[in-house]
Design an enzyme around this catalytic site. Structure first.
Site, PDB file in Angstrom:
ATOM      1  N   HIS A   1      25.999  46.083  11.901  1.00 39.57           N
ATOM      2  CA  HIS A   1      25.846  47.334  11.148  1.00 39.57           C
ATOM      3  C   HIS A   1      24.387  47.748  10.955  1.00 39.57           C
ATOM      4  O   HIS A   1      24.123  48.803  10.402  1.00 39.57           O
ATOM      5  CB  HIS A   1      26.518  47.238   9.777  1.00 39.57           C
ATOM      6  CG  HIS A   1      25.771  46.392   8.794  1.00 39.57           C
ATOM      7  ND1 HIS A   1      25.719  45.034   8.871  1.00 39.57           N
ATOM      8  CD2 HIS A   1      25.017  46.725   7.716  1.00 39.57           C
ATOM      9  CE1 HIS A   1      24.981  44.551   7.884  1.00 39.57           C
ATOM     10  NE2 HIS A   1      24.529  45.549   7.163  1.00 39.57           N
TER      11      HIS A   1
HETATM   12  C1  UD1 Z   1      23.860  48.852   3.046  1.00 37.32           C
HETATM   13  C2  UD1 Z   1      22.531  48.136   2.836  1.00 37.32           C
HETATM   14  C3  UD1 Z   1      22.451  46.935   3.776  1.00 37.32           C
HETATM   15  C4  UD1 Z   1      23.657  46.044   3.649  1.00 37.32           C
HETATM   16  C5  UD1 Z   1      24.904  46.868   3.841  1.00 37.32           C
HETATM   17  C6  UD1 Z   1      26.154  46.048   3.697  1.00 37.32           C
HETATM   18  C7  UD1 Z   1      20.617  49.572   2.250  1.00 37.32           C
HETATM   19  C8  UD1 Z   1      19.351  50.148   2.756  1.00 37.32           C
HETATM   20  N1  UD1 Z   1      21.401  49.001   3.170  1.00 37.32           N
HETATM   21  O1  UD1 Z   1      23.876  49.367   4.363  1.00 37.32           O
HETATM   22  O2  UD1 Z   1      21.296  46.189   3.464  1.00 37.32           O
HETATM   23  O3  UD1 Z   1      23.578  45.022   4.611  1.00 37.32           O
HETATM   24  O4  UD1 Z   1      24.920  47.923   2.868  1.00 37.32           O
HETATM   25  O5  UD1 Z   1      27.278  46.818   3.971  1.00 37.32           O
HETATM   26  O6  UD1 Z   1      20.873  49.625   1.064  1.00 37.32           O
HETATM   27  N2  UD1 Z   1      29.817  54.497   4.066  1.00 37.32           N
HETATM   28  C9  UD1 Z   1      31.174  54.701   3.916  1.00 37.32           C
HETATM   29  N3  UD1 Z   1      31.751  54.209   2.780  1.00 37.32           N
HETATM   30  C10 UD1 Z   1      31.066  53.533   1.816  1.00 37.32           C
HETATM   31  C11 UD1 Z   1      29.686  53.361   2.002  1.00 37.32           C
HETATM   32  C12 UD1 Z   1      29.083  53.824   3.125  1.00 37.32           C
HETATM   33  O7  UD1 Z   1      31.823  55.272   4.750  1.00 37.32           O
HETATM   34  O8  UD1 Z   1      31.681  53.099   0.837  1.00 37.32           O
HETATM   35  C13 UD1 Z   1      29.173  55.000   5.311  1.00 37.32           C
HETATM   36  C14 UD1 Z   1      28.531  56.354   5.123  1.00 37.32           C
HETATM   37  O9  UD1 Z   1      28.648  57.041   6.318  1.00 37.32           O
HETATM   38  C15 UD1 Z   1      27.089  55.973   4.895  1.00 37.32           C
HETATM   39  C16 UD1 Z   1      26.916  54.770   5.773  1.00 37.32           C
HETATM   40  O10 UD1 Z   1      28.166  54.081   5.701  1.00 37.32           O
HETATM   41  O11 UD1 Z   1      26.201  57.004   5.192  1.00 37.32           O
HETATM   42  C17 UD1 Z   1      25.812  53.845   5.366  1.00 37.32           C
HETATM   43  O12 UD1 Z   1      25.969  53.434   3.997  1.00 37.32           O
HETATM   44  P1  UD1 Z   1      24.694  52.960   3.161  1.00 37.32           P
HETATM   45  O13 UD1 Z   1      25.114  52.507   1.819  1.00 37.32           O
HETATM   46  O14 UD1 Z   1      23.634  53.986   3.235  1.00 37.32           O
HETATM   47  O15 UD1 Z   1      24.134  51.748   4.007  1.00 37.32           O
HETATM   48  P2  UD1 Z   1      24.855  50.531   4.757  1.00 37.32           P
HETATM   49  O16 UD1 Z   1      24.705  50.711   6.223  1.00 37.32           O
HETATM   50  O17 UD1 Z   1      26.228  50.282   4.220  1.00 37.32           O
END
Ligand code: UD1
Length: 367
Positions: free
Chosen positions: A210
């Protein structure tokens, strides 16, 4: 009674805070106030983890959701600041290195509320990783720092952080892992359900990806998937797909090798399903920090599909090999694994399931 506001936001935070909450509950002098920023909001990244880890519902949910780094961090800061206007905790405790971790640490430190950082000191020395920025800045403003491995103590010392603030206590992620083992769902059940297959493979590799550095660019992700697809022809691969990765696959028009012989893509799995998959896997292929640690603690060989790790003890003591993310490097590492050339490893010092006990003891004395 002193109130410790525990701020969590994203999936890996939940496993880290659960044993601390349990321990605070058992302690006489502290009261925990659980705040969820809402960075992760899907049931299978958040709610299901609260249930598996037996964390009560958060008292406050800031509902910040997704956004760019700046937007997400700013939303957490604004919402938390307003919450603290109404009620001010005695200390703020943050875990890990996600955007919510840094945002909460900044809000608290500017309000002169002492900050405790659990999982301090880890460094990849790669500032292209958003988590590295979060780690450096959170540690800088923290008053009490709990460290999982010796490298972290040395990194904090090298950055001039007073040594008496840092405590090497072990790893709360491993506290949760050991606690959850009895509830783990056997891998064959998860694989059978996900694959709608009554006769799932017994020997398999577990894959998670991821990191932006692996999935955001099709030039990187496409060839990496091709190499993994080749590997899956000799060792079937189970691949729970993170929403960020799913979005990247859709954006780039990659199939992710779903339907190819050997790679089974699933929705993100629950904590009990993940612990079962890990426990029964022959090999882990990952870019996650937590899985590097968990596979080391369980003695499962792990190939880390990144150029570096902020968790070097998983390499020096554990079962981890840092491979990189180019197809040739991944193929070569898998060939070495197949030839039996993989460290059996040992569990890193203090990763004994009792880190939260040590943490809460130190907090009680310090407070
Ligand atoms: C975040 C953390 C990362 C961790 C990961 C675990 C940061 C910078 N990154 O990354 O260190 O390893 O979590 O999962 O804080 N999304 C959904 N549903 C959700 C949450 C997110 O669909 O409940 C999707 C959205 O499209 C979103 C993308 O995932 O834009 C990324 O989510 P985000 O929380 O920004 O970062 P992660 O890649 O999950």
């Amino acid at each position: 009674m002193k109130t410790v506001a525990c701020v969590v936001g994203a999936r890996p935070n939940f496993m880290k805070v659960a044993p601390i909450l349990r321990q605070i509950e058992a302690s006489s002098g502290l009261d925990a106030w659980l705040i969820h920023t809402g960075q992760h909001y899907d049931n299978n990244l958040s709610g299901q983890f609260f249930r598996d880890l037996e964390i009560g519902a958060p008292e406050d949910d800031l509902g910040v959701g997704s956004g760019s780094h700046a937007v997400q961090t700013a939303r957490v800061m604004t919402a938390l600041d307003s919450l603290f206007d109404q009620r001010t905790p005695d200390v703020v405790l943050v875990v890990g290195d996600v955007n919510s971790t840094l945002a909460a640490a900044l809000v608290a430190s500017k309000r002169q509320i002492p900050v405790i950082h659990v999982e301090a000191g880890l460094r990849s020395f790669d500032r292209t990783m958003p988590e590295e920025i979060n780690r450096i800045l959170t540690d800088r403003v923290s008053d009490l720092l709990f460290v999982t491995e010796q490298s972290g103590v040395e990194n904090l010392r090298d950055e001039g952080i007073a040594e008496d603030r840092a405590h090497l206590v072990g790893n709360v992620m491993i506290d949760s892992l050991f606690h959850a083992r009895s509830g783990a769902i056997p891998a064959h059940e998860t694989i059978a359900r996900a694959g709608e297959n009554d006769d799932p493979p017994e020997r398999f590799a577990l894959l998670t990806l991821h990191r932006p550095s692996n999935v955001d660019s099709p030039e990187v992700f496409g060839p990496l998937l091709d190499a993994l697809n080749e590997i899956s022809k000799s060792l079937p691969i189970v691949f729970p797909v993170h929403p960020r990765t799913r979005a990247a696959l859709d954006r780039h028009g990659l199939t992710g090798a779903d339907g190819e012989p050997g790679i089974l893509m699933t929705e993100p799995v629950s904590y009990f399903e993940m612990v079962g998959l890990l426990h029964d896997a022959a090999l882990v292929l990952t870019d996650s920090g937590g899985l590097q640690e968990e596979s080391s603690a369980l003695g499962i060989p792990c190939l880390t599909l990144r150029e570096n790790t902020e968790r070097p003890v998983t390499v020096s003591h554990g079962t981890n090999v840092v491979v990189g993310n180019t197809p040739d490097a991944v193929r070569a590492a898998f060939a070495r694994f197949t030839a039996g050339d993989h460290a059996t490893g040992s569990i890193p010092p203090l990763w004994d399931g009792r880190a939260a006990e040590r943490i809460v003891r130190v907090i009680e004395n310090w407070i």
